[in-house]
Design a protein around this motif. Structure first.
Motif, mmCIF file in Angstrom:
data_model
loop_
_atom_site.group_PDB
_atom_site.id
_atom_site.type_symbol
_atom_site.label_atom_id
_atom_site.label_comp_id
_atom_site.label_asym_id
_atom_site.label_seq_id
_atom_site.Cartn_x
_atom_site.Cartn_y
_atom_site.Cartn_z
ATOM 1 N N MET A 21 5.684 -16.483 -17.558
ATOM 2 C CA MET A 21 5.988 -17.854 -16.876
ATOM 3 C C MET A 21 5.097 -18.882 -17.383
ATOM 4 O O MET A 21 5.732 -19.921 -17.502
ATOM 5 C CB MET A 21 5.480 -17.401 -15.360
ATOM 6 C CG MET A 21 6.555 -16.494 -14.718
ATOM 7 S SD MET A 21 6.108 -16.056 -12.901
ATOM 8 C CE MET A 21 6.684 -17.727 -12.065
ATOM 9 N N LEU A 44 3.673 -19.304 -20.456
ATOM 10 C CA LEU A 44 4.309 -19.672 -21.822
ATOM 11 C C LEU A 44 5.833 -20.341 -21.855
ATOM 12 O O LEU A 44 6.108 -21.182 -22.255
ATOM 13 C CB LEU A 44 4.326 -18.441 -22.807
ATOM 14 C CG LEU A 44 3.012 -17.999 -23.034
ATOM 15 C CD1 LEU A 44 3.215 -16.751 -24.179
ATOM 16 C CD2 LEU A 44 2.148 -18.889 -23.582
ATOM 17 N N GLY A 45 6.635 -19.769 -20.977
ATOM 18 C CA GLY A 45 7.901 -20.064 -20.492
ATOM 19 C C GLY A 45 7.947 -21.697 -20.107
ATOM 20 O O GLY A 45 8.720 -22.455 -20.746
ATOM 21 N N THR A 46 7.020 -21.829 -19.199
ATOM 22 C CA THR A 46 6.910 -23.020 -18.567
ATOM 23 C C THR A 46 6.423 -24.148 -19.594
ATOM 24 O O THR A 46 7.135 -25.242 -19.826
ATOM 25 C CB THR A 46 5.867 -22.941 -17.444
ATOM 26 O OG1 THR A 46 6.232 -22.057 -16.445
ATOM 27 C CG2 THR A 46 5.810 -24.638 -16.777
ATOM 28 N N GLU A 94 6.641 -23.929 -22.960
ATOM 29 C CA GLU A 94 7.752 -24.185 -23.926
ATOM 30 C C GLU A 94 9.033 -25.019 -23.473
ATOM 31 O O GLU A 94 9.650 -25.892 -24.223
ATOM 32 C CB GLU A 94 8.089 -22.851 -24.448
ATOM 33 C CG GLU A 94 6.824 -22.232 -25.362
ATOM 34 C CD GLU A 94 7.142 -20.943 -25.934
ATOM 35 O OE1 GLU A 94 8.385 -20.441 -25.575
ATOM 36 O OE2 GLU A 94 6.436 -20.073 -26.291
ATOM 37 N N HIS A 95 9.241 -24.725 -22.266
ATOM 38 C CA HIS A 95 10.435 -25.458 -21.602
ATOM 39 C C HIS A 95 10.036 -26.637 -21.494
ATOM 40 O O HIS A 95 10.952 -27.829 -21.948
ATOM 41 C CB HIS A 95 10.596 -24.823 -20.390
ATOM 42 C CG HIS A 95 12.240 -25.284 -19.632
ATOM 43 N ND1 HIS A 95 12.364 -26.214 -18.977
ATOM 44 C CD2 HIS A 95 13.238 -24.559 -19.795
ATOM 45 C CE1 HIS A 95 13.593 -26.388 -18.629
ATOM 46 N NE2 HIS A 95 14.175 -25.320 -19.328
ATOM 47 N N LEU A 96 8.826 -27.242 -21.231
ATOM 48 C CA LEU A 96 8.409 -28.646 -20.940
ATOM 49 C C LEU A 96 8.309 -29.242 -22.379
ATOM 50 O O LEU A 96 8.853 -30.285 -22.594
ATOM 51 C CB LEU A 96 7.033 -28.725 -20.233
ATOM 52 C CG LEU A 96 7.060 -28.288 -18.685
ATOM 53 C CD1 LEU A 96 5.592 -28.342 -18.187
ATOM 54 C CD2 LEU A 96 7.683 -29.463 -18.024
ATOM 55 N N ARG A 124 11.883 -29.753 -23.794
ATOM 56 C CA ARG A 124 12.526 -30.956 -22.933
ATOM 57 C C ARG A 124 12.061 -32.381 -23.464
ATOM 58 O O ARG A 124 12.647 -33.271 -23.805
ATOM 59 C CB ARG A 124 12.294 -30.791 -21.508
ATOM 60 C CG ARG A 124 13.137 -30.429 -20.624
ATOM 61 C CD ARG A 124 12.765 -30.165 -19.014
ATOM 62 N NE ARG A 124 13.029 -31.512 -18.591
ATOM 63 C CZ ARG A 124 13.964 -31.906 -18.010
ATOM 64 N NH1 ARG A 124 15.079 -31.219 -18.069
ATOM 65 N NH2 ARG A 124 14.055 -33.170 -17.424
ATOM 66 N N LEU A 145 13.482 -32.776 -26.832
ATOM 67 C CA LEU A 145 14.938 -33.227 -26.991
ATOM 68 C C LEU A 145 15.256 -34.269 -25.969
ATOM 69 O O LEU A 145 16.191 -35.225 -26.169
ATOM 70 C CB LEU A 145 15.702 -31.921 -26.340
ATOM 71 C CG LEU A 145 15.690 -30.590 -27.676
ATOM 72 C CD1 LEU A 145 16.506 -29.517 -26.969
ATOM 73 C CD2 LEU A 145 16.028 -31.133 -28.961
ATOM 74 N N LEU A 146 14.675 -34.473 -24.859
ATOM 75 C CA LEU A 146 15.073 -35.367 -24.115
ATOM 76 C C LEU A 146 14.067 -36.447 -23.928
ATOM 77 O O LEU A 146 14.241 -37.481 -23.292
ATOM 78 C CB LEU A 146 15.393 -34.774 -22.622
ATOM 79 C CG LEU A 146 15.919 -33.590 -22.602
ATOM 80 C CD1 LEU A 146 16.267 -33.022 -21.216
ATOM 81 C CD2 LEU A 146 17.559 -34.001 -23.051
ATOM 82 N N TYR A 188 0.494 -31.508 -16.993
ATOM 83 C CA TYR A 188 1.178 -30.747 -16.256
ATOM 84 C C TYR A 188 0.259 -29.369 -15.955
ATOM 85 O O TYR A 188 0.641 -28.551 -15.203
ATOM 86 C CB TYR A 188 2.595 -30.370 -16.657
ATOM 87 C CG TYR A 188 3.786 -31.339 -16.136
ATOM 88 C CD1 TYR A 188 4.499 -31.185 -14.832
ATOM 89 C CD2 TYR A 188 3.994 -32.351 -16.970
ATOM 90 C CE1 TYR A 188 5.172 -32.368 -14.662
ATOM 91 C CE2 TYR A 188 4.701 -33.276 -16.717
ATOM 92 C CZ TYR A 188 5.271 -33.077 -15.562
ATOM 93 O OH TYR A 188 6.159 -34.071 -15.301
ATOM 94 N N PRO A 214 -0.871 -29.100 -12.376
ATOM 95 C CA PRO A 214 -0.047 -28.322 -11.286
ATOM 96 C C PRO A 214 0.580 -27.074 -11.866
ATOM 97 O O PRO A 214 0.873 -26.369 -10.838
ATOM 98 C CB PRO A 214 1.118 -29.744 -11.793
ATOM 99 C CG PRO A 214 0.346 -30.760 -12.176
ATOM 100 C CD PRO A 214 -0.930 -30.360 -12.939
ATOM 101 N N ILE A 215 0.510 -26.879 -12.974
ATOM 102 C CA ILE A 215 1.250 -25.449 -13.263
ATOM 103 C C ILE A 215 0.049 -24.501 -12.977
ATOM 104 O O ILE A 215 0.572 -23.363 -12.120
ATOM 105 C CB ILE A 215 1.381 -25.415 -14.841
ATOM 106 C CG1 ILE A 215 2.352 -26.134 -15.256
ATOM 107 C CG2 ILE A 215 1.447 -23.882 -15.201
ATOM 108 C CD1 ILE A 215 2.702 -26.486 -16.926
ATOM 109 N N GLY A 237 12.026 -21.930 -17.683
ATOM 110 C CA GLY A 237 11.262 -21.691 -18.548
ATOM 111 C C GLY A 237 11.072 -20.209 -18.655
ATOM 112 O O GLY A 237 11.070 -19.395 -19.464
ATOM 113 N N THR A 238 10.480 -19.600 -17.360
ATOM 114 C CA THR A 238 10.398 -18.056 -17.357
ATOM 115 C C THR A 238 11.666 -17.375 -17.465
ATOM 116 O O THR A 238 11.456 -16.542 -18.411
ATOM 117 C CB THR A 238 9.922 -17.742 -15.787
ATOM 118 O OG1 THR A 238 8.739 -18.712 -15.419
ATOM 119 C CG2 THR A 238 9.456 -16.407 -15.560
ATOM 120 N N HIS A 260 12.411 -17.502 -21.274
ATOM 121 C CA HIS A 260 11.128 -16.900 -21.968
ATOM 122 C C HIS A 260 11.657 -15.356 -22.155
ATOM 123 O O HIS A 260 11.313 -14.588 -22.969
ATOM 124 C CB HIS A 260 9.803 -17.306 -21.564
ATOM 125 C CG HIS A 260 8.649 -16.882 -22.574
ATOM 126 N ND1 HIS A 260 8.246 -15.549 -22.547
ATOM 127 C CD2 HIS A 260 8.148 -17.643 -23.553
ATOM 128 C CE1 HIS A 260 7.330 -15.891 -23.421
ATOM 129 N NE2 HIS A 260 7.144 -16.779 -24.079
#
Lengths: 233, 233, 233, 233
Positions: free
Chosen positions: A157, A159-161, A163-165, A168, A171-172, A181, A184-185, B160-161, B164
Motif C-alpha cells: 500500500m 509503495l503502491g501509493t 509509485e502511483h503518485l 501521475r 505522466l500528467l 503527501y 497525509p499518507i 496504487g495498492t 502494486h
DNA sequence: CATGAATGAGATTTCATTCAT
DNA sequence: GATGAATGAAATCTCATTCAT
C-alpha cells in the motif's frame, strides 16, 4: 588520476544516458545519441558497458546505493516503528522527487522489465523495501500496529501509493509536489479514512434520575437518556 | 455476414496479439509472429490496424469497455460510499485477476507509455478511476469519510495498492490471489493500522465513593480511581 | 638478456596465436584473445607484429625453417632418388602429424590464402617442395623413374595425397596416424613411376647357336648371348 | 510464374555471390556487394538466405547435385573398375575446370570450413567420393587391383592429386589445363594398383614345333601355343 | 480483400589498430 | 618498451511497412 578519468567518463555516460532514456524511453534512444551527448564515440560506450541494456541497468545503481546507505544511517536514530515508517516513506518520495529522471526511469522503464529483477540496482531497491517491511513488522511486534495486519500488504500500500503518485506526476504533471503527501499518507494509513464515533461531537452526561445513576448522550443537540448505570463489579 | 467475418478476424488478431504482447512485451514481439499466430498475412494485420502501436492500443478497449459498463450497472444498486468504493476495488481486482494477460499488458506495457494517454482505451480506464473518485467524494460529502481527506490521494492509494499487488503477482508470482486482499485493503484504508485506545481491553466502573460519583479504569487487572465525575452541563 | 626477453615474448605470442588460430580459425580469433593468452597487452602484440595477418604469417616460419634445415641435412646421406623421395614424404608427414596445430593452420588457414604466397614461410614450404621436385627429377635423370613422367605431377600427387590425408585427419578424425601411410603411398606411386624391366628397350633374339636354341638380349646397342634355351616341360 | 520469378531471383543471387565469393573470399565479401550485383536490396538477400553463411553454403548445391546425377547416369555404361575410376576422375576434373569459380569456392573457401561438413552440398560431394570408393573396391574385388590396397588411401591419392592440381591452378595459374592430367594420373596410379602379368603365375615355353620355334603360354594350367617365333633382326 | 514479396532505414555491436603516457 | 584507453569504420541483420497483383 587515470582511474578518475575513467570514472568521470563513465559517470558522464551514465548521466547523459539517464537524461535521454528518461526522456525518450529505452527503445527510442540510440547509442549514437548517448555517445554524442557524452562526447565519446559509440565504441567507447561499449568499452564501459557491454550492451545498451547493461548501460540501462547500470544507471540507477549509484543513486539507489546512496539512498540505501542514507536510510541505513538514519533509521537507528529513530525511535518507534511509526517514525521509522514515516522516515522511509519520506525518504523514498524525496528520492523520487529530487531525482525526477531517476524516478521516471525506474518507474516507467525499469520496474516493468523482467530482466531488471536480476540486477544489482534492483537488489538495492529491494533492500529499501525490506527495510520498510522490517519496520512494519517491528510496529506489529511492539503492539503499535494491529496484530492481524499483513505486513506485505501494508508495504504494498505504501509503495503502491508512492509509485502511483509519482507516475501521475510524471505522466500528467500532477501533483507537482509529491512529498507533500507524506503526512497525509502516513496519517491515513495509520488512522483510516472513516469518521469514528469518538470523532463525533459526543458528550455523555451522568446524573441521578429516578434514584438511579443514568447516562444521557448529547448529540445533534437533543439529549436523550441512553442508559442506566449499574455499579460495576 | 461479411461484416461478421471481418469482425471475427479482427478479434482473432487482437486476441493473439494480447497473448504475445503480454508474454514477450511490445518491442520483442513482431508483426510476423502475430500474423502467423492469427493465421493471416502480415499485410492483413495492416488492413485492420494502421500500425503495430495502433494494434497495441486497440487491444484493451473491449475488455475495459465491458468492465466500465458493468461498474455503471452495478453501482446504482449499492448504498453508501463505503460499499461503492469496496465494489469498485473488488471489480478492479477481479478484472485484473481474471484477465491476467490484459492486466500484464495494461500495467507493464501500457501504463508507462505516454502515447497511451491519448487513447480511447485509456479514456475508459480513466472512467473507472473517475467513478472511484466520485464515490470517495460522495463519502466525504455524506460525512462518512473525514472532511479533510484529499480524494485524489485516497484514489491513488487504492489504485496504487491494487496495481502494486498486481505487478508483484505478474513479476514475482506472489500473491497468487490478489482478490483476497480486497477486504484487508478496504478495512485498513477505512480504519487505519494503528492500535487505538478503544481497542485496548478497557472498562470503566462508575460508582459512588466518598459521596461522589467516581470512575475507575480497570486495566491490566488492577483498578484505580481515575476520576471523579461531575454532573455535566 | 633484454634481447632474450623480447625473443621470449615474441615466441609466447606466436605459440598462443598458433593454438588459437588453429582451433578457431583466423577470422574468429581476436587480438584481444591472443594478447590475453600471451599475458601481454593488445598494443604489445602490435609492437611485435604490424598486423593480425602479419602475425598469422609469422607463425609457421620457425617450424618450417627447422624442417627445411633438417631435410637439407638428411638428404645428402641418402643414396638413390627413391630413398630421398621417401624420406621427404616421411619427413613431411611426420612434421604434420607431430605438429597438429601447425598443420591445421597451414593446411586449413594458410594454403588457401593468396597473400600467404608472398610470405617467407611460404617460401620455406616451397623450398621443401622444390627439394622433392629435385629428387623426382634426379630419379628420372638417373633412369630410375620413367622418362616421360611429369615431375610436377608426381610432386602434386605426393603432396596432394599427404595434404588430403592430413586434412581428413583434422576434419574427420581419420586416419589417426597418417605416417602409417608413408610406405603404402611410396610403394604405390613407385610401382607406377619406376622403370620396369619389361619397359626397357629390350629385345630378345632367339636363334640356333652351337646347335642349341639360344636367346640374346639386344640392349644398349650391343647384343650378348644371355641364355640357352632349353625345351620347357 | 511467380514461383519462377522467385527461383530466378534466388539463382541470380547465388550466381553473383559465387562470382564474388570466389574472387574475394567469404570474409572480404559484403552482403551489400552481393545485393548490388544481384540487383536486389540487402534485405531481399536475407529473405532468401537466413545468413551470409547460409548463402555461402547454398551456392555449391546445384552444381554439385547435377554433377552427382551425371556420374550416376554414366557409371552404369562403363565396364570395368578401371574405366569407372577413370571416368570419375575425368568427371571430377572436368567439373572443376569448367566451373572455375565453383572449384575455387569449394577448394579454397569451403573444404576447410568445419561447418561446411554439415551441409547438404557437402553431403553431395561426399556422394561422389563414395562412388569413387565403390569403384576402387569393385576393382579390388574383381581382382583387377591389388588385394592389399587400402581403398581409402587410393581415393585420397586420387582426390588429393586432383585438388592439389586444381588449387595450384587457381593460386599459381599452372597448369592451365588440369584435365590433361587425367591420363597421366590414371596411368601412374593404375600401374601401381594394377595386378601385373608377371605377378600372375605365367610361364612361357619355347619349343620347336612344326619345324618352327614356337612359344606357348602356360597359364591357368592349360598350355596353348601363342606365337611362332621368328628370328629377330 | 488478402497477401507474397520486397525493402528502406537503421541499430547494435565488433575489432583491428593507434597513440599518449 | 609496454599499455590503457579510445575509436574509426563497417557489416550483419531486423522489421515495420508498402504495394502490385
Amino acid at each position: 588520476m587515470v582511474i578518475k578519468r575513467k570514472e568521470a567518463r563513465r559517470n558522464k555516460i551514465i548521466t547523459r544516458a539517464l537524461e535521454i532514456f528518461a526522456q525518450k524511453g529505452f527503445q527510442e534512444t540510440t547509442i549514437a545519441e548517448i555517445s554524442k551527448a557524452s562526447g565519446v564515440s559509440e565504441a567507447t560506450v561499449y568499452e564501459y558497458f557491454n550492451s545498451k541494456e547493461e548501460l540501462l541497468f547500470a544507471i540507477p545503481e549509484e543513486i539507489t546505493r546512496e539512498s540505501v546507505e542514507e536510510f541505513k544511517k538514519i533509521l537507528p536514530y529513530l525511535k518507534g516503528a511509526e517514525h521509522k515508517v514515516r522516515a522511509i516513506v519520506l525518504g523514498y518520495m524525496t528520492l523520487y522527487q529530487n531525482n525526477p529522471q531517476y524516478s521516471a526511469l525506474v518507474l516507467l522503464q525499469l520496474k516493468s522489465n523482467k530482466k531488471f529483477q536480476q540486477t544489482r540496482a534492483y537488489e538495492l531497491i529491494r533492500d529499501i523495501a525490506r527495510l520498510l517491511l522490517d519496520c512494519i513488522r517491528e510496529g506489529i511486534d511492539e503492539g503499535i500496529f494491529k496484530k492481524d495486519l499483513d505486513p506485505y500488504l501494508i508495504r504494498s500500500m505504501l509503495l503502491g501509493t508512492i509509485e502511483h503518485l509519482c507516475i501521475r506526476w510524471h505522466l500528467l504533471g500532477v501533483p507537482n509536489n509529491i512529498v507533500d503527501y507524506v503526512d497525509p499518507i502516513i496519517d491515513l494509513i495509520m488512522d483510516g479514512m472513516r469518521v469514528r464515533d469518538e470523532d463525533k461531537k459526543l458528550s455523555i452526561n451522568l446524573y441521578i434520575a429516578d434514584g438511579k445513576l443514568a447516562a444521557s448522550e448529547m448529540n445533534n443537540g437533543n439529549g436523550k437518556r441512553v442508559a442506566d448505570v449499574e455499579p460495576g463489579q
